[in-house]
Structures are given as C-alpha cells and as structure tokens.
Design an enzyme around this catalytic site. Sequence first.
Site, short mmCIF file in Angstrom:
data_model
loop_
_atom_site.label_atom_id
_atom_site.label_comp_id
_atom_site.label_asym_id
_atom_site.label_seq_id
_atom_site.Cartn_x
_atom_site.Cartn_y
_atom_site.Cartn_z
N ASP A 461 23.55 38.64 59.66
CA ASP A 461 22.84 38.36 60.90
C ASP A 461 23.75 38.75 62.06
O ASP A 461 24.98 38.81 61.91
CB ASP A 461 22.47 36.88 61.00
CG ASP A 461 21.65 36.58 62.25
OD1 ASP A 461 20.50 37.07 62.32
OD2 ASP A 461 22.16 35.90 63.15
N GLU A 463 24.36 38.18 66.43
CA GLU A 463 24.02 37.60 67.74
C GLU A 463 24.30 38.68 68.77
O GLU A 463 25.29 39.42 68.67
CB GLU A 463 24.85 36.35 68.02
CG GLU A 463 24.60 35.20 67.06
CD GLU A 463 23.17 34.67 67.11
OE1 GLU A 463 22.55 34.74 68.20
OE2 GLU A 463 22.67 34.21 66.07
N HIS A 602 21.60 29.81 64.98
CA HIS A 602 21.94 30.69 66.10
C HIS A 602 23.44 30.94 66.21
O HIS A 602 23.95 31.25 67.28
CB HIS A 602 21.38 30.17 67.42
CG HIS A 602 19.88 30.26 67.49
ND1 HIS A 602 19.21 31.46 67.35
CD2 HIS A 602 18.93 29.31 67.65
CE1 HIS A 602 17.90 31.23 67.43
NE2 HIS A 602 17.71 29.93 67.61
N ASP A 607 23.11 31.54 60.46
CA ASP A 607 21.80 32.14 60.17
C ASP A 607 21.83 32.97 58.90
O ASP A 607 20.85 33.02 58.14
CB ASP A 607 21.36 33.01 61.35
CG ASP A 607 20.86 32.18 62.52
OD1 ASP A 607 20.81 30.94 62.38
OD2 ASP A 607 20.52 32.76 63.57
#
Length: 647
Positions: A461, A463, A602, A607
């Site tokens: 994942d 961000e 998050h 995640d």
Amino acid sequence: MKALAHRRVEIGEVEHVDGRLHVGERGAAENRALADVISGFAEQRARLRADITQQVREASRSVEQERSRLAALMSELTQSVVVCNLDGRILLYNNRARMQFKALSAAPALSDGAELIGIGRSIYAAFDKQLVAHALESIEQRMKKGAAHPSAQFVTTSRAGQLLRVQMAPVRGLANSEGQESLGGFVLMLENITRAFQEESALDSMIHTLTERSRASLANMRAAIEMLEFPDLDAPMRERFQHVIRDEVNAMGERISHLVQTTSADIKTRWPLEDMLGADLLDAAQRRIQPLIKVPIAAADIVSNVWLKLDSFSILQMLSYLTERLADEFEVKYVQFRLGERDGRGQLDLVWSGQTMSTETVMTWEMDPMRVGTEATPLTVRDVVARHGGEMWFERDRVRHQAFFRFLLPLAEAREVVEAQRLMPTDSRPEYYDFDLFSVSEQGQHLDDMKLADLAYTVFDTETTGLNPSEGDEIIQMGAARIVNGRLLRQESFDQLVDPRRPIPAHTIPIHGITPEMVHGKPHIGEVLPAFHAFAHDTVLVAHNAAFDMKFLALKEQATGLRFDHPVLDTLLLSAVVHPQQESHRLEAIAERFDITVLGRHTALGDALVTAEVFLRLIPLLADQGIHTLRQAREAAQKTYYARLKY
C-alpha cells in the site's frame, strides 16, 4: 422386507454420523440380532475415531514442540544459517542470518535485508547461481563416494560489495535402491569476512612496505659499514657514517614497532582451499568445458592418487576461460589435461595442438579479467594462481608439435577414496527437519497456471500527497508484507517514509498522519523504489484498488529504470467477484465482513497487513466459485464494474 429396508437405511447412516447410532429394534429375532451387531460396530467405530483424534492431537502437539525447539535453537545460534531446497528457495533461517543480509543489502538504510532473505525467496538474489551449483555438484560427488560428512566452502562477493565465506552442507533425502542417498536441499552457514579481509590486505601492504624500506636501510648500513672499514677514514667522516647506521637502525625499529601495534596476530583470513582429488577436478572440467568448444577434449596421463588443495570453482573458471580463448582465437585441434606431481606440488598441464602463441599474448591472457560464455569475473588468471600460492608458465613441445600451460598447485594429504556405502539411519537428517519443506518445486510451472494457494505474494500500500498521480502527487510512505504458502509473514515487512520533495497538503495530514517534519531528510522515491522492487521480486503484487498504487509506480519507471511487470491482483475487484451483491467494497467494509481487526489504518504498512488478511480470506471463496489459478482470478476481476476505474 419392510424391516430389512429400514435396516438398510440405518446401516447407510452409520457412515455419516459419529458412530453413536442407535439401531431400532424392529422385525423378527434375526433382525434384532443384526441390529445389536450393527450397534456394536458403530460403537467400536466411535472408539476408534476418538482414539485416532487423540493420536492426531498428540502428534500435532509433538510437531509444535519440535518447531518451538528448532526456533529456539536457531535463534540462539551465533552463526548465520539458511536452509534451502534444491530450487534455491529459502525454507528456514535464523535471526543472525537476517542481520547478515541487512549488511548485504544494496540499500541497508532502507531495509533490514527483507528484499534478500525470507521464506520462499530465492537465495540467488544474494549469491551467484553458478557458484552454488558448483558447490552442490561437489557435495553430490562426495556423497556418491560415501563421504559421511560431505561439505563445500567458497568465498564470494555480494552485489553490495561484501565478502562472504560460505560453508555448504547437504540436507539428505531418501536412499535409492542401491543405498545412495539423494540430495534434498542444502544448508548455508555464512560469515562476513569483509572487514577481516580488508585488515589482512592492509597487513600485507604494511609488510610489503616494511620489507622494501628495510631492504633500502640494510643497503645503506652495508655501505656505511664498508666505509668504516677504511683505516685512514678521518673522524668527522667516521662519525657521519656511524650516524647513518644509527638512523637506519632506529628507523627499522620504529617501522617494526608500528607494524606490531597496528596488526593483530589472531586475524588471519585466507581464501579457503579445499581438498579435492585431481581426477575429480579434471572430470568436472571436461563436463564444464566440452559444451563450450567444438574440438575434442580429453584427460590423459592422470596420476590417480594426486590430491590438490584448491578453490575448485576459480580453478575451473580459469581452465574454462583459457580453453575457450584457445578455441576462439587459435585453430586448436584438440585439448588435453595432464596431472602429476613435481617438487612436492601438483603439476597440471593444459595441452593443445594448433597455432603457436607469442609470449605477449600469454601475458595478455594472464592479466585480462576472465570471461566464460556469458559469465564474467573480475579475477584474472594471475589472481587465481596467486590465490593458491602457485606458479604458471607457457611452454612449447616442438617435438610433439604441442604447447601447454603448466600450473603448479599445492598438494593435499593423500587419502583413500571411500567406496560408496549405505549409511545407517542414524546418519540421516535430524528429526527436526521432518517437515514437508523440501517437497515444493516451482520449476516448469507458469505463474498464470499456478494455484492461488501456491503462489508467493507481496501485499503493499502507499500513502500519497493526493489522489492525482498524473498531476504531480507523490508517494510519502510505502508499506508491504509477504504471503508465502498461505501464511502472512508479518516479520518480513517493508515500511519506509519517503521525502516527496514537494509540500504535503494540510488537509491530507489528518487522513494519513504524516507531517512534513516526518519525511524531511528521508530517502526520495528514486532510492526507495529499487529496494521495494527487490523486496517484491518473483512474487505477485496485491493491493486494494491496485490501479491507484500501480499508477504511481508506473510513472516512476522511466526515471528509475525499473519495470514493475509483476502480475497484479486487486482485493477490491476480487471482493466484487465473490460478493457482487454487496454495496461497498471499501477495505474497512470488507474487513468488517470478515471480522478482521483493523490496526494502523491509513498507514501504508497497516493497510497492507489488513489487505493481506482480506486476500487470505478471499482465496477459499474464489475456489468455491471455481476460481483456482492466477489466470482465472485475473480474468474474473477484469469482468467486474470496478475494473473500469482509471488513474
């Protein structure tokens, strides 16, 4: 007849219940007697099932105890240990090895070595495959000769420039009908000798300097002493020469003191040399070289009991290199090996017939880095000879119209060649290796046609500063974890903050919790992506709404020179496949449906871990729909509505 029909149904039910079945007492006395027998069998079956269940429970407990003991023993070892199957897949490793591989990593500041070591990873991410194959071949030859404890060792340089000493031991498989055990895998014991080798190189340099300067000092003192022997030498001149002697003696004393102070006698690291029967070396050389050239190659005049002490891999590289150059650059008619003894050393000749060669050509070949086929090494022929403390020269035999390279190599102690024999069961592998670790092989299987449960995955994942990768938004954090053999390996994770080199919008900070101060001074994406690419090597990428994350990676391919051409699965799309009636396929909604605890939402790693748990729950649900392979999963995902999303 009606009673018999009832009895037949009751007997059929015994198979599908736990055995505690009461058979009704109907019909004549014969039927009631039969009922008693059936009930007895049912009760006996129940007892047997309970006994089997108890034995399975005890066996499982025993296996868990063995696993725990093995884990405890491995964690306490001060040596780095890695266990691999024959495909080079890592099956077991200890904490010390994890620390070792961090030092081997090309980006040690960004990772803890997880891109190089992990369950199911290939050891060839860190080691040259040909080198390992050569060591395995050496072990197999020794096993065939009945050696009780066959092993091999070599020194290699990692891609990060670290120098490693590696000892390899076999994991034995089952014996064949002739009593010979097969090779089921191998154990590597690693030692990083980079620092020790550098220290010895410095020591060698200091000794060389001491020798050269001392030689000059001795020459000066000898000249001064000779002058002092003249009887008519005046006093000032005599004093001058005496002063020269005092200065040179003092200088020599200082140099020796400096050498003693700056060196340690217990640090001695040499290239490891192993004992090998010369005939076996030349047999291996023929097998390696013959495919490279189109002229006959033979071994003649071989003294059978000559044992050499050598690094067989570098010697074979040298012989292959010289033979290939002979074939490419000269019209050789045949190549031949000779082996004997001379002045307490092994004498190995590489003989050929064809065009003559100049001394200048020989010197060039000695000094050029060796290349064999597509394999290249920085070592030269001279390096290999020097490594063995040996000698090499070129000669012509004008009578026989031959020429040859002659090598003098160190001899090992002669030993009796042990005949192959059947080993006792107590000599086989220890009990704690009795797992099904060595049965998995991926050779010859295409990823698309492999079952989802058999694949290795990198679940990741990102961000980001925003939701528009094509408009300049950047990654500010990457997180990933691995799934191997249906298990989430939380300890083999990737977690890295990234300096986006652009502002982080204030309205996004409450979502991901990453402030400009947190990423200031962190590596930029050009440094992080190569480490992540290595971490994800040879796996299937998994992400939630993968199109979003993959767009960020694709936009960096040109700048980094990397290609993320891994197969990709999207848990958002797969959720839509198994639960098409659900209104939401957000990660939180899916996790709630599967009763998965969400921690670290998050954050990239948080995640990724939730996505991995979701993916593991989806695999059996996909199987219920007849979706078993990677190809089937990708095709099913592409048919969903969400597959139309573009970024």
